[in-house]
Write a protein that holds these residues in place. Structure first.
Motif, PDB file in Angstrom:
ATOM      1  N   GLY A  27      22.830 139.376  38.624  1.00  0.00           N
ATOM      2  CA  GLY A  27      23.359 140.647  39.123  1.00  0.00           C
ATOM      3  C   GLY A  27      22.634 141.237  40.298  1.00  0.00           C
ATOM      4  O   GLY A  27      23.258 141.811  41.203  1.00  0.00           O
ATOM      5  N   SER A  28      21.326 141.112  40.378  1.00  0.00           N
ATOM      6  CA  SER A  28      20.543 141.749  41.437  1.00  0.00           C
ATOM      7  C   SER A  28      20.251 140.824  42.617  1.00  0.00           C
ATOM      8  O   SER A  28      19.566 141.222  43.567  1.00  0.00           O
ATOM      9  CB  SER A  28      19.220 142.263  40.864  1.00  0.00           C
TER      10      SER A  28
ATOM     11  N   ASN B 219      26.463 141.472  41.816  1.00  0.00           N
ATOM     12  CA  ASN B 219      27.424 142.277  41.032  1.00  0.00           C
ATOM     13  C   ASN B 219      28.521 142.839  41.921  1.00  0.00           C
ATOM     14  O   ASN B 219      29.697 142.914  41.531  1.00  0.00           O
ATOM     15  CB  ASN B 219      26.699 143.414  40.322  1.00  0.00           C
TER      16      ASN B 219
ATOM     17  N   ALA C 185      24.625 136.841  33.649  1.00  0.00           N
ATOM     18  CA  ALA C 185      25.183 137.932  34.440  1.00  0.00           C
ATOM     19  C   ALA C 185      24.098 138.921  34.823  1.00  0.00           C
ATOM     20  O   ALA C 185      24.068 139.433  35.953  1.00  0.00           O
ATOM     21  CB  ALA C 185      26.295 138.635  33.660  1.00  0.00           C
ATOM     22  N   ASP C 186      23.161 139.178  33.891  1.00  0.00           N
ATOM     23  CA  ASP C 186      22.067 140.099  34.185  1.00  0.00           C
ATOM     24  C   ASP C 186      21.096 139.496  35.193  1.00  0.00           C
ATOM     25  O   ASP C 186      20.609 140.175  36.108  1.00  0.00           O
ATOM     26  CB  ASP C 186      21.323 140.455  32.898  1.00  0.00           C
TER      27      ASP C 186
END
Length: 284
Positions: free
Chosen positions: A76-77, A94, A72-73
């Motif tokens: 995310g960007s 995200n 997810a991290d």
């Protein structure tokens, strides 16, 4: 199923983030004991068929899987477009998750009516609701709310619905008035009017007149028997009452009897007092 590679504006950034089962970018990542990363839905479906790692074929249980939060991290960007080709939205990954779950007009969602199985695009929900058979409407007779698909079943029990007499007398009655109709319906079975006297006959109301005529003598005998029984009970009641009165009557007291029956003594006769003679004077 994972996220399509085509939705990422720079596909080369996610080539090492692909699920080996669906070959798309991993969604809701799970790590197995062999260090392979899968989409949760993909590996879960695979293990339901066979309890082995689909890559190494080593034995494995779903309970051995570990949720991987780093994906997810990492994602995310990333710059992405909406995964639905008709949608023109673009932004960060995200933001895409929020867009897909709440805003995207092209995401299929479930109908908001209870029990409706239809899946429709969010933009088409309004049109679907106008014709959905699971929408609630008011009954035009009693006013209660029911789903359109169930309205025919409701009419079977609707209290304001006009229906045929359940006893087949050919009358049309509002369903809630059936109890009142039963008091007059000629086809309702009722006991003979001499039931309290002992007659056990039960028949449709319209047939009891003939029964009264045919059984006149037997009904007369029932009345005679009842009168005889009442007379007997009356006689027994009078006897019990008389016995009760005798029992409650006070018994005479012996002293009172003596006083009442004792003859008063005769009064003693007194001797007359002696008379004293007065001396008489001689006349000169």
């Amino acid at each position: 199923m994972g996220f399509p590679k085509e939705m990422f504006l720079n596909p080369e950034d996610v080539t090492n983030l692909l699920c080996p089962i669906c070959e798309e970018v991993v969604e809701d990542a799970r790590l197995d004991q062999c260090s392979h990363t899968f989409c949760y839905n993909c590996i879960s479906s695979s293990l339901k068929e066979e309890d082995v790692c689909p890559i190494s074929k080593n034995e494995m249980k779903e309970s051995n899987l570990i949720k991987v939060y780093m994906f997810a991290d990492v994602l995310g960007s990333k710059d992405v477009r909406c995964s639905f080709s008709e949608c023109e939205w673009k932004g960060k990954f995200n933001e895409f998750l929020v867009h897909r779950s709440k805003d995207c007009d092209f995401k299929e969602i479930g109908c908001t009516n209870n029990n409706c199985p239809e899946k429709i695009k969010r933009k088409d929900l309004g049109d679907h609701l106008q014709k959905c058979q699971y929408s609630e409407v008011d009954c035009d007779l009693c006013g209660t709310k029911n789903q359109i698909i169930l309205m025919s079943e409701h009419h079977i029990v609707c209290p304001e619905m006009t229906c045929s007499c359940p006893y087949e007398c050919n009358e049309l009655i509002v369903r809630k008035l059936i109890p009142d109709h039963e008091k007059l319906c000629p086809n309702v079975e009722i006991p003979c009017r001499f039931a309290e006297k002992g007659c056990t006959h039960i028949a449709p109301r319209k047939e009891l007149i003939d029964h009264d005529i045919n059984e006149m003598k037997s009904h007369e005998q029932l009345l005679i028997n009842e009168i005889s029984s009442l007379r007997k009970e009356l006689t027994e009641l009078q006897v019990r009452q008389a016995n009760k009165n005798d029992t409650n009557k006070p018994k005479p007291n012996a002293k009172n009897v003596d006083k009442q029956t004792k003859i008063p003594p005769k009064s003693a006769k007194k001797d007359p007092e002696p008379t004293v003679k007065q001396p008489t004077r001689k006349q000169k």
